[in-house]
Design a protein around this motif. Structure first.
Motif, PDB file in Angstrom:
ATOM      1  N   LYS A 183       4.141  -6.615 -11.542  1.00 13.14           N
ATOM      2  CA  LYS A 183       5.088  -7.700 -11.286  1.00 13.14           C
ATOM      3  C   LYS A 183       4.327  -8.838 -10.599  1.00 13.14           C
ATOM      4  N   PRO A 184       4.624 -10.088 -10.905  1.00 14.08           N
ATOM      5  CA  PRO A 184       3.911 -11.208 -10.276  1.00 14.08           C
ATOM      6  C   PRO A 184       4.031 -11.179  -8.755  1.00 14.08           C
ATOM      7  N   GLY A 185       2.877 -11.353  -8.082  1.00 14.03           N
ATOM      8  CA  GLY A 185       2.852 -11.415  -6.628  1.00 14.03           C
ATOM      9  C   GLY A 185       2.608 -10.101  -5.928  1.00 14.03           C
ATOM     10  N   TRP A 186       2.552  -9.000  -6.688  1.00 14.07           N
ATOM     11  CA  TRP A 186       2.435  -7.677  -6.074  1.00 14.07           C
ATOM     12  C   TRP A 186       1.089  -7.000  -6.356  1.00 14.07           C
ATOM     13  N   ASN A 187       0.171  -7.697  -6.988  1.00 13.00           N
ATOM     14  CA  ASN A 187      -1.051  -7.053  -7.457  1.00 13.00           C
ATOM     15  C   ASN A 187      -2.277  -7.494  -6.671  1.00 13.00           C
ATOM     16  N   GLN A 188      -3.327  -6.731  -6.833  1.00 11.54           N
ATOM     17  CA  GLN A 188      -4.559  -6.922  -6.076  1.00 11.54           C
ATOM     18  C   GLN A 188      -5.141  -8.330  -6.236  1.00 11.54           C
ATOM     19  N   GLY A 189      -5.002  -8.910  -7.419  1.00  5.80           N
ATOM     20  CA  GLY A 189      -5.597 -10.212  -7.683  1.00  5.80           C
ATOM     21  C   GLY A 189      -4.675 -11.396  -7.463  1.00  5.80           C
ATOM     22  N   ASP A 190      -3.460 -11.153  -6.953  1.00  9.42           N
ATOM     23  CA  ASP A 190      -2.512 -12.241  -6.749  1.00  9.42           C
ATOM     24  C   ASP A 190      -2.780 -12.964  -5.432  1.00  9.42           C
ATOM     25  N   GLY A 191      -2.130 -14.111  -5.257  1.00  9.37           N
ATOM     26  CA  GLY A 191      -2.277 -14.847  -4.010  1.00  9.37           C
ATOM     27  C   GLY A 191      -3.635 -15.500  -3.887  1.00  9.37           C
ATOM     28  N   LYS A 192      -4.079 -15.675  -2.644  1.00 10.78           N
ATOM     29  CA  LYS A 192      -5.380 -16.286  -2.354  1.00 10.78           C
ATOM     30  C   LYS A 192      -6.317 -15.227  -1.812  1.00 10.78           C
ATOM     31  N   GLY A 193      -7.258 -14.782  -2.651  1.00 10.27           N
ATOM     32  CA  GLY A 193      -8.209 -13.761  -2.205  1.00 10.27           C
ATOM     33  C   GLY A 193      -7.501 -12.485  -1.824  1.00 10.27           C
ATOM     34  N   ILE A 194      -7.746 -12.056  -0.551  1.00  7.90           N
ATOM     35  CA  ILE A 194      -7.119 -10.817  -0.076  1.00  7.90           C
ATOM     36  C   ILE A 194      -5.794 -11.088   0.639  1.00  7.90           C
ATOM     37  N   ARG A 195      -5.370 -12.335   0.688  1.00 11.77           N
ATOM     38  CA  ARG A 195      -4.124 -12.673   1.392  1.00 11.77           C
ATOM     39  C   ARG A 195      -2.930 -12.484   0.451  1.00 11.77           C
ATOM     40  N   ASN A 196      -2.556 -11.249   0.261  1.00  6.30           N
ATOM     41  CA  ASN A 196      -1.418 -10.961  -0.604  1.00  6.30           C
ATOM     42  C   ASN A 196      -0.711  -9.688  -0.157  1.00  6.30           C
ATOM     43  N   ARG A 197       0.409  -9.381  -0.776  1.00 12.32           N
ATOM     44  CA  ARG A 197       1.208  -8.215  -0.394  1.00 12.32           C
ATOM     45  C   ARG A 197       0.461  -6.910  -0.630  1.00 12.32           C
ATOM     46  N   PHE A 198      -0.330  -6.875  -1.677  1.00 15.61           N
ATOM     47  CA  PHE A 198      -1.079  -5.665  -2.000  1.00 15.61           C
ATOM     48  C   PHE A 198      -1.997  -5.286  -0.843  1.00 15.61           C
ATOM     49  N   TYR A 199      -2.838  -6.218  -0.406  1.00 12.03           N
ATOM     50  CA  TYR A 199      -3.818  -5.910   0.639  1.00 12.03           C
ATOM     51  C   TYR A 199      -3.169  -5.780   2.012  1.00 12.03           C
ATOM     52  N   LEU A 200      -2.078  -6.483   2.241  1.00  7.33           N
ATOM     53  CA  LEU A 200      -1.402  -6.351   3.522  1.00  7.33           C
ATOM     54  C   LEU A 200      -0.883  -4.927   3.705  1.00  7.33           C
ATOM     55  N   ALA A 201      -0.207  -4.393   2.694  1.00  7.48           N
ATOM     56  CA  ALA A 201       0.289  -3.014   2.774  1.00  7.48           C
ATOM     57  C   ALA A 201      -0.865  -2.023   2.820  1.00  7.48           C
ATOM     58  N   GLU A 202      -1.920  -2.294   2.051  1.00  8.58           N
ATOM     59  CA  GLU A 202      -3.077  -1.394   2.028  1.00  8.58           C
ATOM     60  C   GLU A 202      -3.739  -1.320   3.395  1.00  8.58           C
ATOM     61  N   ASN A 203      -3.944  -2.473   4.030  1.00  5.93           N
ATOM     62  CA  ASN A 203      -4.588  -2.494   5.353  1.00  5.93           C
ATOM     63  C   ASN A 203      -3.742  -1.772   6.399  1.00  5.93           C
ATOM     64  N   LEU A 204      -2.442  -1.963   6.342  1.00  3.86           N
ATOM     65  CA  LEU A 204      -1.562  -1.376   7.352  1.00  3.86           C
ATOM     66  C   LEU A 204      -1.428   0.135   7.227  1.00  3.86           C
ATOM     67  N   THR A 205      -1.736   0.665   6.052  1.00  4.89           N
ATOM     68  CA  THR A 205      -1.640   2.123   5.844  1.00  4.89           C
ATOM     69  C   THR A 205      -3.000   2.791   5.745  1.00  4.89           C
ATOM     70  N   ASN A 206      -4.090   2.017   5.810  1.00  5.64           N
ATOM     71  CA  ASN A 206      -5.442   2.566   5.681  1.00  5.64           C
ATOM     72  C   ASN A 206      -5.941   3.044   7.046  1.00  5.64           C
ATOM     73  N   PRO A 207      -6.265   4.350   7.199  1.00  7.91           N
ATOM     74  CA  PRO A 207      -6.734   4.868   8.492  1.00  7.91           C
ATOM     75  C   PRO A 207      -7.984   4.160   9.020  1.00  7.91           C
TER      76      PRO A 207
END
Length: 304
Positions: A183-207
């Motif tokens: 879906k648009p806006g939810w993928n690794q390559g969306d947004g600006k670089g790593i500033r997107n929903r994908f990486y935000l959730a990944e960082n917050l759940t990554n030990p």
């Protein structure tokens, strides 16, 4: 949530918001301020924006999002500012600024825990349609987007009161990312670089990045909440916790969470260290400029 955390937060906020009135004991957990504008879009009738804004705010503020009994004075406060740049029939495209705040103990000051700019907002909406939502199912792209940020706000608030207290809500964010793949806006390559929903959730759940979440707790509970009692010690505590980032700089250097921490906190850090003795001002201005070079010119204000 840990019962000890809930008791601690309740006592903390009761101490701040003691009142002679007797408000309703419990209510929904969220106090969200939603704004939706489209200054660059030519519309014959902009009432649809107001209708959508009212519907979004009601959807968030009247829904039960946790299993906790959260009192009125404990409500989690956040804002979402949507700038719609295109509307094609019922399809909306734009950006959104998110910010979550919480009170500082024994003070009228509210500190911004986290802010984030989402550059890739896309959803469909027909005026007056019901905003339906069900956990673990995408019934509506817009309500799933709203739920993602509600869980971010709850998680950040809980992390600021209890070490890693927001984990269940960050896990929900990660589940939504998985559910919204392609879906648009939810993928690794969306947004600006790593500033997107994908990486935000990944960082917050990554030990690997849990020390950055622990920093959120230490900064607020052992730093900001101590200023009224002992500002020098509170400032010293904040310095100690921030300096620990240097030890793991190789891990966090390109981490979205670290970038977001400093993009959120640099104005507050400048004000905190303006009140320090000159040697401490100089040392912290130098340190902050090294660990957060993006804002290095801003940290020069500490020495003024």
């Amino acid at each position: 949530m840990n019962p000890k955390f809930h008791s601690m937060k309740k006592l903390f906020l009761v101490a701040i918001f003691i009142s002679t009135t007797f408000p309703r004991l419990f209510s929904q957990e969220i106090k969200a301020n939603i704004q939706i504008v489209a200054p660059r879009v030519q519309l014959t009738d902009k009432q649809v924006l107001q209708t959508l804004q009212n519907a979004a705010q009601q959807f968030i503020n009247t829904r039960k999002w946790t299993d906790e009994n959260i009192a009125t004075q404990e409500k989690i406060e956040f804002s979402m500012f949507f700038d719609i740049t295109a509307i094609n029939n019922n399809d909306f495209t734009g950006t959104m600024q998110f910010q979550v705040v919480r009170p500082v103990y024994n003070s009228t000051y509210k500190t911004t825990i986290f802010q984030f700019n989402d550059e890739d907002i896309t959803f469909s909406y027909r005026e007056f349609e019901n905003l339906e939502f069900q956990e673990n199912m995408n019934m509506n792209d817009f309500t799933t987007l709203l739920a993602y940020y509600v869980n971010l706000a709850i998680g950040m608030d809980f992390d600021s009161f209890s070490e890693l207290g927001g984990s269940p809500y960050f896990a929900k964010m990660q589940s939504m990312v998985s559910m919204m793949t392609n879906k648009p806006g939810w993928n690794q390559g969306d947004g600006k670089g790593i500033r997107n929903r994908f990486y935000l959730a990944e960082n917050l759940t990554n030990p690997r990045f849990k020390d950055l979440r622990i920093l959120t707790y230490n900064y607020h509970r052992k730093g900001m909440d101590q200023f009224s009692a002992n500002p020098d010690q509170a400032r010293k505590n904040i310095s100690e916790y921030i300096k620990k980032l240097k030890e793991t700089q190789s891990i966090f250097q390109n981490c979205l969470l670290q970038k977001s921490f400093f993009s959120t906190k640099w104005p507050e850090l400048v004000e905190i260290y303006k009140g320090a003795p000159v040697p401490e001002k100089t040392a912290m201005a130098k340190f902050l400029s090294e660990i957060d070079p993006t804002n290095s010119q801003r940290y020069e204000k500490i020495k003024s």
